[in-house]
Design an enzyme around this catalytic site. Sequence first.
Site, PDB file in Angstrom:
ATOM      1  N   GLY A  17       0.520 -19.029  17.651  1.00  0.00           N
ATOM      2  CA  GLY A  17       1.826 -19.680  17.533  1.00  0.00           C
ATOM      3  C   GLY A  17       1.974 -20.859  18.465  1.00  0.00           C
ATOM      4  O   GLY A  17       1.174 -21.794  18.453  1.00  0.00           O
ATOM      5  N   THR A  18       3.003 -20.809  19.306  1.00  0.00           N
ATOM      6  CA  THR A  18       3.371 -21.957  20.133  1.00  0.00           C
ATOM      7  C   THR A  18       2.355 -22.281  21.230  1.00  0.00           C
ATOM      8  O   THR A  18       2.431 -23.347  21.834  1.00  0.00           O
ATOM      9  CB  THR A  18       4.752 -21.755  20.782  1.00  0.00           C
ATOM     10  OG1 THR A  18       4.687 -20.641  21.683  1.00  0.00           O
ATOM     11  CG2 THR A  18       5.825 -21.526  19.725  1.00  0.00           C
ATOM     12  N   LEU A  19       1.396 -21.392  21.495  1.00  0.00           N
ATOM     13  CA  LEU A  19       0.371 -21.645  22.508  1.00  0.00           C
ATOM     14  C   LEU A  19      -0.849 -22.376  21.953  1.00  0.00           C
ATOM     15  O   LEU A  19      -1.761 -22.718  22.701  1.00  0.00           O
ATOM     16  CB  LEU A  19      -0.069 -20.327  23.159  1.00  0.00           C
ATOM     17  CG  LEU A  19       0.944 -19.708  24.125  1.00  0.00           C
ATOM     18  CD1 LEU A  19       0.569 -18.262  24.440  1.00  0.00           C
ATOM     19  CD2 LEU A  19       1.043 -20.525  25.396  1.00  0.00           C
ATOM     20  N   GLU A  90       5.510 -15.187  27.726  1.00  0.00           N
ATOM     21  CA  GLU A  90       5.730 -14.208  26.647  1.00  0.00           C
ATOM     22  C   GLU A  90       6.571 -13.014  27.103  1.00  0.00           C
ATOM     23  O   GLU A  90       6.819 -12.102  26.333  1.00  0.00           O
ATOM     24  CB  GLU A  90       4.389 -13.744  26.073  1.00  0.00           C
ATOM     25  CG  GLU A  90       3.508 -14.878  25.564  1.00  0.00           C
ATOM     26  CD  GLU A  90       4.074 -15.642  24.372  1.00  0.00           C
ATOM     27  OE1 GLU A  90       5.252 -15.413  23.992  1.00  0.00           O
ATOM     28  OE2 GLU A  90       3.350 -16.464  23.810  1.00  0.00           O
TER      29      GLU A  90
END
Length: 156
Positions: A17-19, A90
């Site tokens: 995802g966003t990483l 996270e």
Amino acid sequence: MKPHGNALETKLVFVFGTLKQGFPNFATNRGRRVSETESGRYRTQLRYPLYLVGPRHSPWMLDTPGQGAQVLGELYAVSAEVLADMDRLERVQAPDGYVRQHIVVEPVADDGSACGPAREAFVYLKRAEQLDPAEIRLGPLAEYQAAHAALYRPRA
């Protein structure tokens, strides 16, 4: 006893995802990308449901293997320090945070076929009981893409 957090020791982390490179939280991911193919892409060996959730459109991969799709992402070798930063991002210590655990991922060729040895890596998953189905904005997805990231809103 082995000292905790040896700076030279790296861990593999699968990010979906966003990483990922070029995505909103990539600055936290200061790892070295592992690339066994030209595409540099990996996917989960098992199927997992991946959703965009809530008003922030956060990508959630649920800890319910066997459901959803084989999720595409990237694999990184990270230091203990970077792993700790990812854990903070996270929110692994928070009751509503992600859980970091091991899964098996495999490299993927440009044609979508598995093309190398499977590897065990950490991933950040959400527990199924955390999901309110009314909060699902999109999914299940096989890949978190730039159009999805454009909807994402960071935590205030």
